[in-house]
Scaffold this motif. Structure first.
Motif, PDB file in Angstrom:
ATOM      1  N   HIS A  17     -59.234  24.116  35.032  1.00 57.73           N
ATOM      2  CA  HIS A  17     -57.570  24.001  34.948  1.00 57.73           C
ATOM      3  C   HIS A  17     -57.316  23.190  36.036  1.00 57.73           C
ATOM      4  O   HIS A  17     -57.834  23.013  37.276  1.00 57.73           O
ATOM      5  CB  HIS A  17     -57.138  25.449  35.439  1.00 57.73           C
ATOM      6  N   GLU A  18     -56.234  22.260  35.476  1.00 61.39           N
ATOM      7  CA  GLU A  18     -55.539  21.122  36.266  1.00 61.39           C
ATOM      8  C   GLU A  18     -54.321  21.644  36.664  1.00 61.39           C
ATOM      9  O   GLU A  18     -53.549  21.717  35.494  1.00 61.39           O
ATOM     10  CB  GLU A  18     -55.648  19.818  35.950  1.00 61.39           C
ATOM     11  N   PRO A  19     -53.876  22.106  37.913  1.00 62.24           N
ATOM     12  CA  PRO A  19     -52.614  22.632  37.956  1.00 62.24           C
ATOM     13  C   PRO A  19     -51.666  21.356  37.782  1.00 62.24           C
ATOM     14  O   PRO A  19     -51.741  20.192  38.233  1.00 62.24           O
ATOM     15  CB  PRO A  19     -52.446  22.798  39.609  1.00 62.24           C
ATOM     16  N   ALA A  20     -50.492  21.643  37.126  1.00 62.05           N
ATOM     17  CA  ALA A  20     -49.250  20.597  37.005  1.00 62.05           C
ATOM     18  C   ALA A  20     -48.976  19.977  38.425  1.00 62.05           C
ATOM     19  O   ALA A  20     -49.208  20.744  39.342  1.00 62.05           O
ATOM     20  CB  ALA A  20     -48.088  21.284  36.449  1.00 62.05           C
ATOM     21  N   PRO A  21     -48.263  18.899  38.363  1.00 63.50           N
ATOM     22  CA  PRO A  21     -47.850  18.206  39.589  1.00 63.50           C
ATOM     23  C   PRO A  21     -46.868  19.102  40.392  1.00 63.50           C
ATOM     24  O   PRO A  21     -46.951  19.041  41.750  1.00 63.50           O
ATOM     25  CB  PRO A  21     -47.275  16.919  39.074  1.00 63.50           C
ATOM     26  N   ASP A  22     -46.133  19.608  39.726  1.00 62.33           N
ATOM     27  CA  ASP A  22     -45.294  20.692  40.443  1.00 62.33           C
ATOM     28  C   ASP A  22     -45.953  21.956  40.885  1.00 62.33           C
ATOM     29  O   ASP A  22     -45.195  22.868  41.659  1.00 62.33           O
ATOM     30  CB  ASP A  22     -43.856  20.838  39.812  1.00 62.33           C
ATOM     31  N   GLY A  23     -47.106  22.012  40.404  1.00 60.40           N
ATOM     32  CA  GLY A  23     -47.731  23.488  41.043  1.00 60.40           C
ATOM     33  C   GLY A  23     -47.183  24.674  40.035  1.00 60.40           C
ATOM     34  O   GLY A  23     -47.843  25.705  40.328  1.00 60.40           O
ATOM     35  N   LYS A  24     -46.631  24.513  39.093  1.00 57.72           N
ATOM     36  CA  LYS A  24     -46.266  25.604  38.058  1.00 57.72           C
ATOM     37  C   LYS A  24     -47.003  25.534  37.062  1.00 57.72           C
ATOM     38  O   LYS A  24     -47.417  24.541  36.609  1.00 57.72           O
ATOM     39  CB  LYS A  24     -44.781  25.690  37.836  1.00 57.72           C
ATOM     40  N   ALA A  25     -47.257  26.820  36.675  1.00 65.73           N
ATOM     41  CA  ALA A  25     -48.139  27.139  35.269  1.00 65.73           C
ATOM     42  C   ALA A  25     -47.219  27.760  34.482  1.00 65.73           C
ATOM     43  O   ALA A  25     -46.502  28.559  34.569  1.00 65.73           O
ATOM     44  CB  ALA A  25     -49.368  27.830  35.853  1.00 65.73           C
ATOM     45  N   SER A  26     -47.677  27.374  33.213  1.00 67.88           N
ATOM     46  CA  SER A  26     -46.896  28.277  32.138  1.00 67.88           C
ATOM     47  C   SER A  26     -47.614  29.645  31.747  1.00 67.88           C
ATOM     48  O   SER A  26     -48.791  29.517  31.107  1.00 67.88           O
ATOM     49  CB  SER A  26     -46.730  27.331  30.718  1.00 67.88           C
ATOM     50  N   ILE A  27     -46.867  30.566  32.237  1.00 64.92           N
ATOM     51  CA  ILE A  27     -47.477  31.805  32.067  1.00 64.92           C
ATOM     52  C   ILE A  27     -46.681  32.691  31.017  1.00 64.92           C
ATOM     53  O   ILE A  27     -45.403  33.117  31.259  1.00 64.92           O
ATOM     54  CB  ILE A  27     -47.395  32.990  33.312  1.00 64.92           C
ATOM     55  N   VAL A  28     -47.262  32.905  29.872  1.00 64.03           N
ATOM     56  CA  VAL A  28     -46.310  33.318  28.442  1.00 64.03           C
ATOM     57  C   VAL A  28     -47.106  34.616  28.234  1.00 64.03           C
ATOM     58  O   VAL A  28     -48.207  34.593  27.393  1.00 64.03           O
ATOM     59  CB  VAL A  28     -46.094  32.511  27.742  1.00 64.03           C
ATOM     60  N   PRO A  29     -46.667  35.891  28.631  1.00 66.20           N
ATOM     61  CA  PRO A  29     -47.350  37.182  28.287  1.00 66.20           C
ATOM     62  C   PRO A  29     -47.098  37.666  26.932  1.00 66.20           C
ATOM     63  O   PRO A  29     -45.712  37.444  26.554  1.00 66.20           O
ATOM     64  CB  PRO A  29     -47.125  38.250  29.422  1.00 66.20           C
ATOM     65  N   GLU A  30     -47.977  37.999  26.164  1.00 67.38           N
ATOM     66  CA  GLU A  30     -47.774  38.801  24.925  1.00 67.38           C
ATOM     67  C   GLU A  30     -47.812  40.257  25.016  1.00 67.38           C
ATOM     68  O   GLU A  30     -49.107  40.719  25.445  1.00 67.38           O
ATOM     69  CB  GLU A  30     -48.842  38.385  23.828  1.00 67.38           C
ATOM     70  N   ASN A  31     -46.988  40.903  24.909  1.00 70.57           N
ATOM     71  CA  ASN A  31     -46.880  42.168  25.261  1.00 70.57           C
ATOM     72  C   ASN A  31     -46.876  43.181  23.721  1.00 70.57           C
ATOM     73  O   ASN A  31     -46.070  42.832  23.042  1.00 70.57           O
ATOM     74  CB  ASN A  31     -45.891  42.755  25.928  1.00 70.57           C
ATOM     75  N   SER A  32     -47.550  44.528  23.958  1.00 71.53           N
ATOM     76  CA  SER A  32     -47.530  45.060  22.843  1.00 71.53           C
ATOM     77  C   SER A  32     -47.469  46.668  23.213  1.00 71.53           C
ATOM     78  O   SER A  32     -48.082  46.853  24.086  1.00 71.53           O
ATOM     79  CB  SER A  32     -48.360  44.907  21.759  1.00 71.53           C
ATOM     80  N   ILE A  33     -46.887  47.437  22.678  1.00 69.42           N
ATOM     81  CA  ILE A  33     -47.014  48.921  22.858  1.00 69.42           C
ATOM     82  C   ILE A  33     -47.044  49.817  21.807  1.00 69.42           C
ATOM     83  O   ILE A  33     -46.189  49.496  20.742  1.00 69.42           O
ATOM     84  CB  ILE A  33     -45.445  49.225  23.783  1.00 69.42           C
ATOM     85  N   SER A  34     -47.689  50.978  22.044  1.00 75.31           N
ATOM     86  CA  SER A  34     -48.019  51.758  20.918  1.00 75.31           C
ATOM     87  C   SER A  34     -47.690  53.360  21.273  1.00 75.31           C
ATOM     88  O   SER A  34     -48.146  53.534  22.771  1.00 75.31           O
ATOM     89  CB  SER A  34     -49.277  51.678  20.253  1.00 75.31           C
ATOM     90  N   VAL A  35     -46.899  54.127  20.881  1.00 76.31           N
ATOM     91  CA  VAL A  35     -46.740  55.629  21.105  1.00 76.31           C
ATOM     92  C   VAL A  35     -47.168  56.381  20.148  1.00 76.31           C
ATOM     93  O   VAL A  35     -46.662  56.173  18.931  1.00 76.31           O
ATOM     94  CB  VAL A  35     -45.413  55.824  21.574  1.00 76.31           C
ATOM     95  N   VAL A  36     -48.231  57.347  20.530  1.00 77.09           N
ATOM     96  CA  VAL A  36     -48.805  58.225  19.190  1.00 77.09           C
ATOM     97  C   VAL A  36     -48.472  59.724  19.896  1.00 77.09           C
ATOM     98  O   VAL A  36     -48.860  60.141  20.925  1.00 77.09           O
ATOM     99  CB  VAL A  36     -50.249  57.946  19.150  1.00 77.09           C
TER     100      VAL A  36
END
Length: 136
Positions: A17-36
């Motif tokens: 992993h090479e951090p971006a010059p600004d030190g920020k990383a793109s963190i995109v969570p994929e969330n799912s929920i199930s209720v039974v």
């Protein structure tokens, strides 16, 4: 709510992993929920929430994260089945995502690229759930 447990907790630091010059990383969570709803005990519900980040372990992201949290809820039976399911789902989302967010921050803080602070998660329809008979 009766209990909360993690059924999956995986944080992998991505080699190369090479951090971006600004030190920020793109963190995109994929969330799912199930209720039974428990068919044998109609007032008991099991909610499972999963959050996945960088599933393919691309080097553009610092980590590959796969977290799953389960929570058990019990209602008092004073609402309709639909209202109980809706209330449990909203509370489960808040409880489970909060637990996942805290665990991810704690686990990544001990990794080479530093902590990941997940933002808010917004619960959107449709809500995954299992149909069950109406309360009588």
């Amino acid at each position: 709510m009766r209990q909360v447990i993690f059924t999956r907790a995986c944080v992998i630091a991505i080699r190369g992993h090479e951090p971006a010059p600004d030190g920020k990383a793109s963190i995109v969570p994929e969330n799912s929920i199930s209720v039974v709803q428990n068919p044998e005990h109609p007032r008991q519900f099991i909610a499972t929430m999963r959050t996945v980040i960088n599933k393919e372990a691309q080097p553009s992201g610092p980590y590959s994260i796969d977290m799953e949290c389960a929570a058990e809820f019990e209602t008092d039976g004073s609402l309709s089945n639909e209202e109980e399911l809706r209330g449990v789902t909203i509370n489960a989302h808040s409880v489970c995502y909060g637990a996942i967010r805290e665990a991810v921050a704690w686990m990544t803080a001990r990794q080479p690229y530093g902590p990941v602070a997940l933002g808010m998660s917004i619960l959107r329809s449709p809500i995954a759930h299992s149909p069950s008979p109406k309360n009588e």
